[in-house]
Design a protein around this motif. Structure first.
Motif, mmCIF file in Angstrom:
data_model
loop_
_atom_site.group_PDB
_atom_site.id
_atom_site.type_symbol
_atom_site.label_atom_id
_atom_site.label_comp_id
_atom_site.label_asym_id
_atom_site.label_seq_id
_atom_site.Cartn_x
_atom_site.Cartn_y
_atom_site.Cartn_z
ATOM 1 N N UNK A 204 0.817 -1.214 0.000
ATOM 2 C CA UNK A 204 0.000 0.000 0.000
ATOM 3 C C UNK A 204 0.856 1.272 0.000
ATOM 4 N N UNK A 205 1.999 1.200 -0.668
ATOM 5 C CA UNK A 205 2.815 2.389 -0.916
ATOM 6 C C UNK A 205 3.143 2.413 -2.407
ATOM 7 N N UNK A 206 3.552 3.554 -2.912
ATOM 8 C CA UNK A 206 3.829 3.676 -4.340
ATOM 9 C C UNK A 206 5.073 2.920 -4.773
ATOM 10 N N UNK A 207 5.834 2.407 -3.809
ATOM 11 C CA UNK A 207 7.090 1.731 -4.135
ATOM 12 C C UNK A 207 6.949 0.209 -4.246
ATOM 13 N N UNK A 208 5.767 -0.322 -3.903
ATOM 14 C CA UNK A 208 5.611 -1.777 -3.919
ATOM 15 C C UNK A 208 5.675 -2.322 -5.342
ATOM 16 N N UNK A 209 4.981 -1.662 -6.272
ATOM 17 C CA UNK A 209 4.985 -2.115 -7.665
ATOM 18 C C UNK A 209 6.376 -2.156 -8.268
ATOM 19 N N UNK A 210 7.165 -1.049 -8.158
ATOM 20 C CA UNK A 210 8.529 -1.084 -8.680
ATOM 21 C C UNK A 210 9.399 -2.169 -8.041
ATOM 22 N N UNK A 211 9.163 -2.467 -6.748
ATOM 23 C CA UNK A 211 9.934 -3.534 -6.107
ATOM 24 C C UNK A 211 9.587 -4.886 -6.719
ATOM 25 N N UNK A 212 8.290 -5.141 -6.929
ATOM 26 C CA UNK A 212 7.869 -6.397 -7.544
ATOM 27 C C UNK A 212 8.452 -6.508 -8.950
ATOM 28 N N UNK A 213 8.409 -5.411 -9.688
ATOM 29 C CA UNK A 213 8.968 -5.392 -11.043
ATOM 30 C C UNK A 213 10.447 -5.739 -11.001
ATOM 31 N N UNK A 214 11.181 -5.156 -10.062
ATOM 32 C CA UNK A 214 12.620 -5.421 -9.937
ATOM 33 C C UNK A 214 12.880 -6.898 -9.643
ATOM 34 N N UNK A 215 12.120 -7.468 -8.727
ATOM 35 C CA UNK A 215 12.314 -8.879 -8.375
ATOM 36 C C UNK A 215 11.978 -9.792 -9.557
ATOM 37 N N UNK A 216 10.931 -9.433 -10.300
ATOM 38 C CA UNK A 216 10.575 -10.234 -11.482
ATOM 39 C C UNK A 216 11.645 -10.100 -12.564
ATOM 40 N N UNK A 217 12.137 -8.885 -12.766
ATOM 41 C CA UNK A 217 13.157 -8.635 -13.787
ATOM 42 C C UNK A 217 14.426 -9.436 -13.497
ATOM 43 N N UNK A 218 14.743 -9.571 -12.203
ATOM 44 C CA UNK A 218 15.956 -10.287 -11.802
ATOM 45 C C UNK A 218 15.686 -11.730 -11.390
ATOM 46 N N UNK A 219 14.465 -12.209 -11.653
ATOM 47 C CA UNK A 219 14.089 -13.610 -11.406
ATOM 48 C C UNK A 219 14.328 -14.021 -9.954
ATOM 49 N N UNK A 220 13.802 -13.190 -9.030
ATOM 50 C CA UNK A 220 13.973 -13.448 -7.599
ATOM 51 C C UNK A 220 12.640 -13.359 -6.861
ATOM 52 N N UNK A 221 11.622 -13.996 -7.404
ATOM 53 C CA UNK A 221 10.288 -13.830 -6.826
ATOM 54 C C UNK A 221 9.903 -14.927 -5.837
ATOM 55 N N UNK A 222 10.749 -15.914 -5.615
ATOM 56 C CA UNK A 222 10.375 -17.065 -4.789
ATOM 57 C C UNK A 222 9.952 -16.668 -3.374
ATOM 58 N N UNK A 223 10.751 -15.857 -2.703
ATOM 59 C CA UNK A 223 10.415 -15.455 -1.337
ATOM 60 C C UNK A 223 9.171 -14.570 -1.300
#
Length: 312
Positions: free
Chosen positions: A230-249
């Motif tokens: 619920x902050x404007x930074x959550x989406x960019x963080x998810x994008x970063x993790x997906x871009x770097x293939x680190x979404x498991x956690x």
């Protein structure tokens, strides 16, 4: 500068389709993928909208406004709620995710007769009102007589001199040094750091990208995903993790939070970004997560499946 941040405050529908088309013909860059309609909608849904968190009191050195209580009808209450939802959506507009900028300095003229004319560079800045900061014409005459366009650093400095932004310092604050950032890394400081990062740098500035990635990596390492929800930074963080293939956690976090739908959305974002066809998506959230976990894309297959089994 303003032109890029406007993307984060006016919504996806205002992004010029021609801009997306032109970028797509060059390369599959972060900003192109980030502004795809489906990706934006998925990231927006993942962010959530907890009104209490969006409008929480924050320590910003400003006087807190006193609460106002009044009696309203049910119709007036519903109208006020709609207005607050619109304000919340504005606050939750995501900062742009971009590739690191490259040098734009171009030599316009070389005049040896001006060599040694002055012992300092001469900067010429177009201060026309209404011109976007990034589009402002700024040229520099070097000591050796070379006339060139300004570098990004010179460009930023001149814009800050003529059109200063309150949240942007004319120097790089010490807090953005990696060693100093380590001392600030805690859940209650993540949003503060990222907000300061947005105010100080452009989204394609090397230090902006470095700072954001340091925060995202720390959150991922310590499983503090809830801090950005619920902050404007959550989406960019998810994008970063997906871009770097680190979404498991992150998937495990959603599963343990009884939010299988968000875990499935994350898998969808990952597939769009990575263009990974090694697993099939499904309308059933549990099946979608299972397909991902059993594919080569998953780094922690057993951990994801164990969490999924425990949640069901």
């Amino acid at each position: 500068m303003l032109s890029l941040w406007r993307l984060a405050t006016t919504g996806v529908s205002r992004v010029n389709p021609e801009f997306i088309r032109q970028c797509s013909t060059v390369a599959r860059k972060k900003q192109v993928v980030f502004y795809e309609g489906e990706v934006q909608q998925l990231l927006k849904n993942l962010t959530g909208c907890n009104i209490q968190k969006v409008f929480r009191a924050r320590k910003e050195g400003k006087e807190t406004k006193k609460s106002v209580y009044q009696f309203v009808t049910q119709e007036e209450l519903e109208q006020l709620q709609k207005e607050y939802l619109k304000k919340a959506e504005m606050k939750l507009q995501m900062p742009p995710v971009m590739e690191e900028r490259v040098s734009v300095a171009t030599v316009l003229e070389e005049d040896p007769l001006l060599t040694g004319f002055d012992n300092s560079k001469i900067v010429f800045t177009d201060i026309t009102y209404g011109v976007e900061d990034r589009e402002r014409l700024i040229v520099v005459r070097d000591i050796d007589g070379t006339l060139r366009t300004a570098t990004w650093e010179e460009h930023d400095r001149m814009n800050q001199i003529y059109y200063p932004r309150e949240e942007c310092k004319h120097y790089v604050p010490a807090m953005f040094e990696p060693d100093n950032l380590k001392a600030l890394m805690m859940p209650e400081k993540y949003v503060y750091i990222l907000d300061r990062n947005c105010g100080q740098f452009e989204p394609d500035h090397p230090l902006y990208i470095r700072t954001a990635e340091i925060v995202y990596n720390h959150i991922n390492e310590h499983k503090h995903f809830y801090a950005l929800e619920s902050t404007r930074h959550f989406g960019p963080m998810v994008f970063y993790l997906c871009w770097n293939r680190q979404i498991d956690d992150l998937l495990v976090h959603f599963i343990m939070s009884k939010s299988l739908e968000n875990a499935a959305r994350t898998v969808k974002v990952y597939q769009i970004i990575a263009n990974d066809k090694s697993f099939e998506l499904s309308e059933n959230s549990s099946e979608c997560i299972t397909n991902f976990a059993r594919s080569p894309a998953a780094r922690q297959k057993n951990k994801i499946l164990a969490a999924l089994k425990k949640a069901q």
